[in-house]
Design a protein around this motif. Structure first.
Motif, mmCIF file in Angstrom:
data_model
loop_
_atom_site.group_PDB
_atom_site.id
_atom_site.type_symbol
_atom_site.label_atom_id
_atom_site.label_comp_id
_atom_site.label_asym_id
_atom_site.label_seq_id
_atom_site.Cartn_x
_atom_site.Cartn_y
_atom_site.Cartn_z
ATOM 1 N N ASP A 68 61.575 60.343 54.402
ATOM 2 C CA ASP A 68 63.021 60.217 54.441
ATOM 3 C C ASP A 68 63.474 59.342 53.277
ATOM 4 N N PRO A 69 64.619 59.645 52.673
ATOM 5 C CA PRO A 69 65.018 58.923 51.457
ATOM 6 C C PRO A 69 64.940 57.399 51.541
ATOM 7 N N PRO A 70 65.438 56.740 52.616
ATOM 8 C CA PRO A 70 65.297 55.276 52.643
ATOM 9 C C PRO A 70 63.831 54.824 52.638
ATOM 10 N N ALA A 71 62.978 55.528 53.385
ATOM 11 C CA ALA A 71 61.554 55.179 53.401
ATOM 12 C C ALA A 71 60.921 55.458 52.049
ATOM 13 N N CYS A 72 61.349 56.540 51.407
ATOM 14 C CA CYS A 72 60.839 56.858 50.079
ATOM 15 C C CYS A 72 61.216 55.771 49.085
ATOM 16 N N ARG A 73 62.447 55.325 49.140
ATOM 17 C CA ARG A 73 62.898 54.258 48.250
ATOM 18 C C ARG A 73 62.104 52.974 48.482
ATOM 19 N N ASP A 74 61.869 52.630 49.721
ATOM 20 C CA ASP A 74 61.088 51.420 50.007
ATOM 21 C C ASP A 74 59.677 51.535 49.432
ATOM 22 N N LEU A 75 59.071 52.725 49.595
ATOM 23 C CA LEU A 75 57.711 52.933 49.099
ATOM 24 C C LEU A 75 57.660 52.903 47.583
ATOM 25 N N THR A 76 58.564 53.610 46.927
ATOM 26 C CA THR A 76 58.528 53.653 45.466
ATOM 27 C C THR A 76 58.852 52.289 44.859
ATOM 28 N N GLN A 77 59.745 51.550 45.486
ATOM 29 C CA GLN A 77 60.051 50.211 44.982
ATOM 30 C C GLN A 77 58.853 49.288 45.122
ATOM 31 N N GLU A 78 58.147 49.408 46.244
ATOM 32 C CA GLU A 78 56.944 48.599 46.429
ATOM 33 C C GLU A 78 55.891 48.938 45.374
ATOM 34 N N LEU A 79 55.698 50.231 45.125
ATOM 35 C CA LEU A 79 54.725 50.654 44.122
ATOM 36 C C LEU A 79 55.153 50.237 42.721
ATOM 37 N N ASN A 80 56.443 50.260 42.478
ATOM 38 C CA ASN A 80 56.947 49.808 41.185
ATOM 39 C C ASN A 80 56.718 48.317 40.989
ATOM 40 N N GLU A 81 56.999 47.550 42.025
ATOM 41 C CA GLU A 81 56.828 46.103 41.927
ATOM 42 C C GLU A 81 55.353 45.721 41.790
ATOM 43 N N ARG A 82 54.490 46.467 42.454
ATOM 44 C CA ARG A 82 53.068 46.122 42.446
ATOM 45 C C ARG A 82 52.341 46.629 41.204
ATOM 46 N N TYR A 83 52.656 47.881 40.810
ATOM 47 C CA TYR A 83 51.901 48.503 39.717
ATOM 48 C C TYR A 83 52.762 48.926 38.527
ATOM 49 N N GLY A 84 54.058 48.869 38.666
ATOM 50 C CA GLY A 84 54.925 49.290 37.581
ATOM 51 C C GLY A 84 55.182 50.781 37.502
ATOM 52 N N PHE A 85 54.835 51.533 38.542
ATOM 53 C CA PHE A 85 55.073 52.974 38.530
ATOM 54 C C PHE A 85 56.560 53.284 38.371
ATOM 55 N N THR A 86 56.853 54.250 37.515
ATOM 56 C CA THR A 86 58.210 54.790 37.422
ATOM 57 C C THR A 86 58.196 56.311 37.520
ATOM 58 N N ALA A 87 57.030 56.880 37.833
ATOM 59 C CA ALA A 87 56.890 58.327 38.009
ATOM 60 C C ALA A 87 56.109 58.586 39.290
ATOM 61 N N PHE A 88 56.585 59.553 40.076
ATOM 62 C CA PHE A 88 56.012 59.804 41.396
ATOM 63 C C PHE A 88 55.955 61.313 41.646
ATOM 64 N N PHE A 109 66.229 66.221 47.186
ATOM 65 C CA PHE A 109 66.030 65.728 45.831
ATOM 66 C C PHE A 109 67.305 65.098 45.296
ATOM 67 N N ALA A 110 68.441 65.664 45.620
ATOM 68 C CA ALA A 110 69.706 65.074 45.178
ATOM 69 C C ALA A 110 69.845 63.648 45.691
ATOM 70 N N GLU A 111 69.488 63.432 46.962
ATOM 71 C CA GLU A 111 69.588 62.086 47.520
ATOM 72 C C GLU A 111 68.543 61.149 46.920
ATOM 73 N N ILE A 112 67.333 61.673 46.697
ATOM 74 C CA ILE A 112 66.293 60.863 46.061
ATOM 75 C C ILE A 112 66.773 60.385 44.696
ATOM 76 N N ARG A 113 67.362 61.289 43.927
ATOM 77 C CA ARG A 113 67.886 60.908 42.616
ATOM 78 C C ARG A 113 68.968 59.834 42.732
ATOM 79 N N SER A 114 69.833 59.964 43.731
ATOM 80 C CA SER A 114 70.991 59.073 43.831
ATOM 81 C C SER A 114 70.617 57.640 44.188
ATOM 82 N N ILE A 115 69.450 57.420 44.793
ATOM 83 C CA ILE A 115 69.088 56.082 45.254
ATOM 84 C C ILE A 115 67.983 55.442 44.414
#
Length: 272
Positions: free
Chosen positions: A22-42, A67-73
């Protein structure tokens, strides 16, 4: 150095998520991965429902809205690829799904159909408005030559554990380069496969990204870990740049994986 020297100072990687949170859970996961490893591609899945639980058009509509919502957040510079897991039988349906994602600029649309009939890939790519990626289910350089001769891919994804090692990866990469196709190695494996891919990627100019799946093992105490979204080279270390504790391999870290078979409403097995 044996491959001719590095053409880049570090290797860019993307993180495989493989599902469609779900988009909020996806955002939490990608932000965690970004903060930990610097990922900006998923890489995500485009499927938000059981493919056989309703009309295909609704599957497509929900994927586009997702995908539209993923992009927006997420930050506008972040990249998102979508892997369809070769679960679509009809190329027409794959075209419908890929083009529904197109307005939101996916990094690529990966393996929507099975690879056996390569002319279908040429038809698919000619009708898609997104980059088409495939290759994890191909074994030989000749397979990739046939795929690219048919105009069937923008990005090829050989797996070093499938194609037969580094020498075959190099042959496939040369074929891809002559067809103006980039290489994004399939690599949802462990730290040793990642290490080999680092050396391949360091020496190949036509690299897109290397797939990276964060995981912990007891048998590799010093794996390559992303820093700012890249794997740093290790020119001061011998061999692949990692240590393997072979004594641990005999008793630990064995993972069994089986593909889940989808079932249609009539009880038959869905396409995989």
């Amino acid at each position: 150095m044996l491959l001719g020297g590095n053409v880049r100072d570090r290797v860019p990687v993307y993180c495989g998520v493989y599902t469609a949170p779900d988009p909020p859970a996806c955002r939490d996961l990608t932000q965690e991965l970004n903060e930990r490893y610097g990922f900006t591609a998923f890489k995500l899945s485009p499927y938000r429902r059981d493919l056989y639980a309703g009309r295909w058009g609704n599957v497509v509509k929900e994927a586009a809205e997702y995908f539209a919502e993923i992009r927006s957040i997420h930050p506008v510079e972040w990249e998102f690829a979508f892997e369809a897991h070769a679960r679509i039988f009809e190329p027409r349906q794959a075209i419908q799904l890929g083009n529904a994602l197109a307005p939101y600029d996916p990094l690529w649309f990966e393996e929507p159909i099975r690879p056996e009939y390569l002319p279908a890939w040429g038809h698919l790519r000619s009708r898609l408005d997104v980059p088409l990626a495939t290759g994890e289910s191909l074994f030989l350089p000749q397979d990739f030559l046939a795929l690219l001769t048919a105009g069937g891919a923008d990005i090829v994804q050989p797996d070093v554990c499938v194609v037969g090692g580094l020498a075959q990866m190099r042959r496939i990469a040369t074929i891809a380069e002559t067809h103006y196709a980039s290489v994004a190695p399939h690599n949802p494996m462990g730290p040793l496969a990642t290490a080999v891919n680092v050396h391949f990627a360091a020496a190949h100019h036509g690299l897109k990204l290397v797939e990276y799946k964060p995981c912990e093992t007891t048998w590799c105490p010093d794996p390559y870990l992303p820093v700012d979204g890249y794997l740093e080279l290790r020119p001061d270390r011998p061999g692949w740049g990692v240590e393997i504790d072979e004594s641990v391999l005999g008793s630990d870290d064995y993972v069994r994986w089986e593909r889940v078979l989808p079932i249609r409403p009539d009880g038959s097995t869905g396409y995989v």
